[in-house]
Write an enzyme that holds these catalytic residues in place. Structure first.
Site, PDB file in Angstrom:
ATOM      1  N   ASN A 126     100.572  80.867  54.869  1.00 32.92           N
ATOM      2  CA  ASN A 126     100.132  79.528  55.257  1.00 32.92           C
ATOM      3  C   ASN A 126     100.067  78.564  54.078  1.00 32.92           C
ATOM      4  O   ASN A 126      99.939  77.364  54.254  1.00 32.92           O
ATOM      5  CB  ASN A 126      98.750  79.595  55.907  1.00 32.92           C
ATOM      6  CG  ASN A 126      98.823  80.059  57.352  1.00 32.92           C
ATOM      7  OD1 ASN A 126      99.408  79.396  58.192  1.00 32.92           O
ATOM      8  ND2 ASN A 126      98.254  81.220  57.637  1.00 32.92           N
ATOM      9  N   THR A 131      97.966  73.184  52.631  1.00 35.17           N
ATOM     10  CA  THR A 131      98.332  74.321  53.463  1.00 35.17           C
ATOM     11  C   THR A 131      99.247  73.870  54.603  1.00 35.17           C
ATOM     12  O   THR A 131      99.501  72.683  54.800  1.00 35.17           O
ATOM     13  CB  THR A 131      97.076  75.004  54.020  1.00 35.17           C
ATOM     14  OG1 THR A 131      96.286  74.028  54.726  1.00 35.17           O
ATOM     15  CG2 THR A 131      96.237  75.600  52.896  1.00 35.17           C
ATOM     16  N   TYR A 132      99.708  74.848  55.381  1.00 37.40           N
ATOM     17  CA  TYR A 132     100.689  74.623  56.441  1.00 37.40           C
ATOM     18  C   TYR A 132     100.236  73.512  57.385  1.00 37.40           C
ATOM     19  O   TYR A 132      99.125  73.559  57.932  1.00 37.40           O
ATOM     20  CB  TYR A 132     100.892  75.926  57.220  1.00 37.40           C
ATOM     21  CG  TYR A 132     101.960  75.868  58.264  1.00 37.40           C
ATOM     22  CD1 TYR A 132     103.304  75.699  57.905  1.00 37.40           C
ATOM     23  CD2 TYR A 132     101.643  75.987  59.618  1.00 37.40           C
ATOM     24  CE1 TYR A 132     104.292  75.654  58.876  1.00 37.40           C
ATOM     25  CE2 TYR A 132     102.629  75.944  60.592  1.00 37.40           C
ATOM     26  CZ  TYR A 132     103.945  75.772  60.214  1.00 37.40           C
ATOM     27  OH  TYR A 132     104.931  75.722  61.173  1.00 37.40           O
ATOM     28  N   PRO A 133     101.079  72.494  57.611  1.00 38.19           N
ATOM     29  CA  PRO A 133     100.621  71.308  58.358  1.00 38.19           C
ATOM     30  C   PRO A 133     100.680  71.413  59.878  1.00 38.19           C
ATOM     31  O   PRO A 133      99.940  70.720  60.559  1.00 38.19           O
ATOM     32  CB  PRO A 133     101.576  70.212  57.865  1.00 38.19           C
ATOM     33  CG  PRO A 133     102.832  70.940  57.495  1.00 38.19           C
ATOM     34  CD  PRO A 133     102.391  72.282  56.976  1.00 38.19           C
ATOM     35  N   ARG A 134     101.559  72.263  60.412  1.00 37.28           N
ATOM     36  CA  ARG A 134     101.741  72.286  61.872  1.00 37.28           C
ATOM     37  C   ARG A 134     100.665  73.160  62.532  1.00 37.28           C
ATOM     38  O   ARG A 134     100.953  74.184  63.137  1.00 37.28           O
ATOM     39  CB  ARG A 134     103.138  72.786  62.217  1.00 37.28           C
ATOM     40  CG  ARG A 134     104.242  71.811  61.830  1.00 37.28           C
ATOM     41  CD  ARG A 134     105.613  72.459  62.012  1.00 37.28           C
ATOM     42  NE  ARG A 134     106.698  71.507  61.932  1.00 37.28           N
ATOM     43  CZ  ARG A 134     107.225  71.060  60.805  1.00 37.28           C
ATOM     44  NH1 ARG A 134     106.749  71.500  59.642  1.00 37.28           N
ATOM     45  NH2 ARG A 134     108.215  70.195  60.815  1.00 37.28           N
TER      46      ARG A 134
END
Length: 715
Positions: free
Chosen positions: A137, A320-323
């Site tokens: 992530n 961190t991972y946006p989706r």
């Protein structure tokens, strides 16, 4: 040796960063090390490299759109490489087929689309080698190394692949069949000759926009009247508003005037004073939708732009991972927050703010809750802190929102004093409300550049007496609802379950987080723009006529309701969690496609498109067609002859000509005078200015005419 397949180039660079490596043209070579004893080859896709082929590629008889060929239900789905991505696929395939490679690590984004992108490329390469899955992530070196040390069995994420495949097949079945049947049926009514694209998420979203517009159009503004008194309690002055059980507004002026006359200049008594302290906790961490909504409100960023900027920050390892649809983090993530805050404190904008954090949130379930984190946690800064001067202006803005949300969470609540005063003039009740910020708490962090005016009230006590003078009647008008901003539309899509009358359907929509996924809602809005269904006017979403035409056709079907996509996403989640086989879902989608076609054909007999036919014929004609003399109208992406159907006239003018838009004003001048105004900035080999004139008016062909030297001198 292992081959690592990332989803994008920047992601590949971040995954290679913790190890000694070198760029080798179209891939990266990782040198032998403890993690990779034989070294590794790092390659990457460029988003989706493959797409399902068009119907006519599967069956040549489907090239011409005809009702009798619907529904189109292929036995199997075929893929083709996207033409613009052919060289990238060649580069990936070269790595995968390298004889030195004996294992593949799938390293796409940690989500169902990331699973599909990488696995489909491997499948289409014809390679069958052992595989494992990298799940990460955060792209900081520390997080990447930890993820490589804990590679997942490829079987553990297989359900996500099945989920993504099932979604793409079902979307094809519904989209292709519904789009064709509605396009053909709408055109048969003599309405604008255009393609009416239909989709399980985009169409109910469009229905929300059209329904809001109709509320606005049908709204009738009504006057209302309120009575406002100024009270003087021995020199302490404040205002109060006359209040009834049903509010403060009168429909008739004479009723308000009657209260004014009964209270003006009369004695007033303070019947009640309430003072209440309210603690407002810091806001939650951001999911993608809340970040998109805030960036749209604050910076007018489109949701697509916010996602792109945040994705860039993620690929640079700064966030961190946006989706993600989560506003929470795990305990493991929260344990590193003190280190992140310390590093944020080295950046000038956050130095004092980070130093004044006053609490740990490790045990605060508003932020740290494992049960509310599925595959991804909230968007937070990583321990890799960016040099702010190396970020673009847009990246700085988005990073600032994310960084401040983390800092603010470590502050205490904002404390307000809420005061309400009830003042009576005989039996007439007036209410006064005020709010004062006592302790800013977290608002120091997030609202440090925003000053709000507090409604300060005098220090009055119950039973004090004074006079109501003057007492005035104020007039106002009810206002219609406003169009959505793009940020508000993202929020409305996510919360659509709250407005659904069917409680069971509402629960389903809430469980699947509304219309669409966190990662796809911005794409849906962009798609609606591209299809000429909506346009952005003064920062708000306005439907085009084409949108009204389609929604009138589908209004009584599942296609216009969020129920279809809610049920759909529920089934897909079951597949992604390994609780249901994808085949059943695909078979149901085939039956649904057949039903949608049949229902559309049956219901089309009752469609009334008269208003839209009239609109096309009478649509603010820009001038006479040079070929047939009928009116030229705006048709979305082109200007064209309104007699294209009755007289088979083929005259069109493109709206964009080598980098410049052709305005209605210039089209009118061309049709009337045979020559446009001087248009600046055409982009050929060199930028140039020119007029557009007829080359052959009888054929409707045009050419450039350049400024004469005399004109240049004169100017």
């Amino acid at each position: 040796m292992q081959a690592i397949v990332a989803e994008k180039a920047l992601q590949a660079q971040a995954l290679a960063a913790p190890f000694k490596h070198s760029k080798k043209g179209t891939h990266i070579e990782i040198a032998p090390c403890g993690m990779f004893p034989q070294g590794a080859l790092m390659t990457w896709c460029s988003g989706h490299l493959f797409e399902i082929v068009e119907p006519h590629v599967m069956d040549a008889s489907l090239k011409k759109w005809r009702l009798e060929t619907l529904p189109m239900i292929p036995d199997s789905f075929k893929y083709k490489v996207i033409p613009s991505k052919a060289s990238r696929f060649k580069a990936v395939k070269a790595v995968l087929t390298d004889p030195r490679v004996n294992e593949i690590i799938a390293a796409g984004d940690p989500a169902r689309e990331g699973e599909l992108i990488v696995r489909l490329v491997i499948r289409m390469s014809g390679v069958k080698k052992p595989m494992r899955r990298l799940w990460v992530n955060s792209l900081t070196p520390k997080a990447v190394e930890k993820a490589f040390q804990n590679l997942l069995r490829i079987e553990s994420t297989q359900p996500l692949y099945f989920e993504a495949m099932a979604r793409s097949y079902a979307d094809w079945l519904i989209g292709m069949n519904a789009s064709r049947v509605y396009t053909l049926l709408i055109q048969s009514k003599g309405v604008e000759r255009s393609v009416y694209s239909v989709g399980r998420v985009q169409t109910p979203t469009l229905a929300m926009i059209v329904n809001r517009e109709r509320e606005i159009q049908e709204f009738v503004s009504k006057p209302f009247f309120e009575v406002v008194a100024t009270f003087n309690m021995d020199g302490k002055i404040y205002e109060g508003k006359y209040t009834m059980e049903n509010g403060t507004r009168f429909d008739k002026n004479e009723d308000a005037v009657a209260i004014q006359e009964a209270t003006n200049g009369k004695e007033a008594l303070i019947a009640e004073v309430k003072i209440e302290r309210k603690h407002v906790q810091p806001p939650a961490f951001h999911s993608l939708s809340t970040l998109q909504a805030l960036a749209n409100k604050r910076f007018r960023f489109s949701p697509k732009k916010t996602l792109e900027v945040t994705q860039s920050l993620y690929e640079k390892s700064y966030v961190t991972y946006p989706r993600t649809d989560s506003n929470h983090v795990t305990k493991g993530e929260a344990e590193v927050f003190p280190e992140v805050l310390k590093k944020l404190g080295t950046l000038e904008p956050y130095r004092e703010l980070a130093a004044k954090t006053s609490r740990s949130i490790l045990s605060d379930k508003r932020y740290v809750n494992e049960k509310l984190v599925s595959d991804h946690y909230a968007i937070i800064p990583t321990e890799k802190i960016p040099p702010l001067n190396r970020l673009s202006n847009d990246e700085q803005k988005i990073y600032d929102i994310i960084a401040r949300s983390l800092i603010a969470a470590h502050y205490g609540p904002a404390i307000f004093s809420h005061t309400s005063i009830q003042t009576n003039v005989s039996e007439h009740k007036f209410m006064t409300k005020g709010k004062q910020l006592l302790t800013p708490g977290w608002r120091t962090v997030i609202f440090d550049d925003q000053k709000e005016e507090d409604a300060l009230l005098p220090d009055v006590k119950e039973k004090e007496q004074g006079v109501a003078n003057p007492v005035k009647v104020t007039e106002g008008k009810t206002t219609p609802p406003k169009r959505f901003t793009e940020g508000e539309l993202i929020t409305a899509m996510k919360n659509v379950g709250q407005s659904v009358e069917d409680k069971e359907v509402g629960k389903v929509l809430k469980a699947v987080s509304g219309l669409g996924e966190e990662s796809t809602r911005s794409n849906v809005i962009e798609r609606l723009k591209q299809l000429d269904y909506i346009e952005i006017i003064q920062h708000r979403v306005a439907p085009c006529q084409k949108a009204f035409i389609l929604i009138d056709a589908v209004k009584d079907t599942l296609l216009a309701s969020p129920e279809l996509t809610g049920r759909w996403e529920q089934r897909l989640k079951e597949i992604g969690q390994g609780e249901a086989p994808p085949k059943n879902f695909i078979d149901q989608s085939k039956k649904l496609a057949e039903k949608l076609v049949q229902d559309a054909i049956q219901q089309s007999a009752s469609w009334d498109m008269t208003q839209y036919k009239a609109a096309v014929k009478a649509d603010q004609q820009l001038g006479p067609c040079p070929i047939c003399g009928a009116g030229v109208v705006d048709k979305g992406r082109i200007y064209g002859c309104s007699a294209y159907k009755t007289a088979s006239c083929k005259f069109i003018l493109t709206k964009k000509l080598i980098g410049k838009s052709l305005s209605e004003t210039n089209v009118k001048k061309l049709l009337d005078k045979g020559k446009t105004n001087l248009i600046k900035g055409f982009k050929g080999k060199k930028t140039f200015d020119a007029y557009i004139v007829w080359q052959d008016k009888r054929e409707g062909s045009i050419q450039f005419e350049f400024k004469r030297k005399r004109e240049r001198v004169k100017k």
